[in-house]
Design a protein around this motif. Structure first.
Motif, PDB file in Angstrom:
ATOM      1  N   ARG A   1       0.845  -1.189   0.000  1.00 49.69           N
ATOM      2  CA  ARG A   1       0.000   0.000   0.000  1.00 49.69           C
ATOM      3  C   ARG A   1       0.884   1.244   0.000  1.00 49.69           C
ATOM      4  NH1 ARG A   1      -2.658  -0.538   4.771  1.00 49.69           N
ATOM      5  NH2 ARG A   1      -1.564   1.134   5.805  1.00 49.69           N
TER       6      ARG A   1
ATOM      7  N   GLY B 100       2.809   7.628   3.800  1.00 46.62           N
ATOM      8  CA  GLY B 100       3.512   6.400   4.157  1.00 46.62           C
ATOM      9  C   GLY B 100       3.286   5.267   3.195  1.00 46.62           C
TER      10      GLY B 100
ATOM     11  N   VAL C 214       3.250   0.575   3.050  1.00 48.08           N
ATOM     12  CA  VAL C 214       3.377  -0.731   3.684  1.00 48.08           C
ATOM     13  C   VAL C 214       4.056  -1.647   2.680  1.00 48.08           C
ATOM     14  CG1 VAL C 214       2.157  -2.708   4.683  1.00 48.08           C
ATOM     15  CG2 VAL C 214       1.293  -0.381   5.062  1.00 48.08           C
TER      16      VAL C 214
ATOM     17  N   SER D  35       5.953  -5.594   2.042  1.00 48.00           N
ATOM     18  CA  SER D  35       6.212  -6.942   2.547  1.00 48.00           C
ATOM     19  C   SER D  35       7.555  -7.371   1.973  1.00 48.00           C
ATOM     20  CB  SER D  35       5.097  -7.919   2.164  1.00 48.00           C
ATOM     21  OG  SER D  35       5.028  -8.079   0.772  1.00 48.00           O
TER      22      SER D  35
ATOM     23  N   ARG E 105       5.833  -1.136   7.964  1.00 49.46           N
ATOM     24  CA  ARG E 105       4.976   0.039   7.847  1.00 49.46           C
ATOM     25  C   ARG E 105       5.846   1.288   7.986  1.00 49.46           C
ATOM     26  NH1 ARG E 105       2.736  -3.746  10.858  1.00 49.46           N
ATOM     27  NH2 ARG E 105       0.727  -4.606  10.249  1.00 49.46           N
TER      28      ARG E 105
ATOM     29  N   GLU F  83       5.900   5.551   7.937  1.00 49.41           N
ATOM     30  CA  GLU F  83       5.123   6.786   8.050  1.00 49.41           C
ATOM     31  C   GLU F  83       6.068   7.965   7.881  1.00 49.41           C
ATOM     32  OE1 GLU F  83       2.960   6.909  11.707  1.00 49.41           O
ATOM     33  OE2 GLU F  83       1.795   5.121  11.225  1.00 49.41           O
TER      34      GLU F  83
ATOM     35  N   TRP G  31       9.238   3.871  11.404  1.00 48.15           N
ATOM     36  CA  TRP G  31       8.966   2.554  10.836  1.00 48.15           C
ATOM     37  C   TRP G  31       8.631   1.553  11.935  1.00 48.15           C
ATOM     38  CZ3 TRP G  31      12.243  -1.388  12.318  1.00 48.15           C
ATOM     39  CH2 TRP G  31      13.531  -1.039  12.742  1.00 48.15           C
TER      40      TRP G  31
END
Length: 141
Positions: free
Chosen positions: A66, A71, A73, A75, A90, A92, A104
């Motif tokens: 995302r 921010g 996300v 994987s 994650r 920001e 993070w």
């Protein structure tokens, strides 16, 4: 395990977000080599953290889950022999004066022989490696 970190960079949030989908800036990150995009748009590379005592290269696949203006996300799946590492990362971004604050948070799972190393050692190594590659990537943005 859950890990967190924070640092400041002169790169804007827009510059940091523009890194997804391209490999030129990522190829300039010292701990990354053999950077390429695969057919699904994920970044594949060899990640060799400088924060370890001996070189420990991992083959990694980084997929963007995302992206938002504040921010992202990601994987990350890494392998080194029979050891695997899965990270949900994650990020920001917040503007602060002349800098961007990058916060993070990572959910990390280590499997295989690497997981048998003392939890404190693994925790410290993974946290240092994540912080290192994020700071170096921000510097390349």
């Amino acid at each position: 395990m859950k890990l967190t970190g924070r640092f400041e960079t002169t790169a804007s949030a827009a510059a940091l977000l523009s890194l997804h989908g391209g490999t030129d800036a990522l190829a300039a990150v010292p701990s990354l080599s053999e950077v390429r995009l695969d057919g699904s748009g994920a970044v594949r590379a060899v990640f060799t953290p400088r924060s370890t005592f001996v070189p420990m290269p991992f083959a990694v696949k980084v997929a963007v889950e995302r992206v938002e203006p504040a921010g992202a996300v990601l994987s990350v799946h890494g392998t080194r022999g029979p050891t695997t590492l899965d990270v949900l990362l994650r990020l920001e971004f917040a503007h602060s004066g002349m800098a961007t604050v990058v916060s993070w948070a990572a959910d990390v799972a280590v499997r295989g022989p690497g997981a048998t190393v003392g939890q404190r050692v693994v925790r410290d190594l993974v946290a240092a490696a994540l912080d290192e590659v994020l700071r170096d990537t921000a510097a390349a943005a």
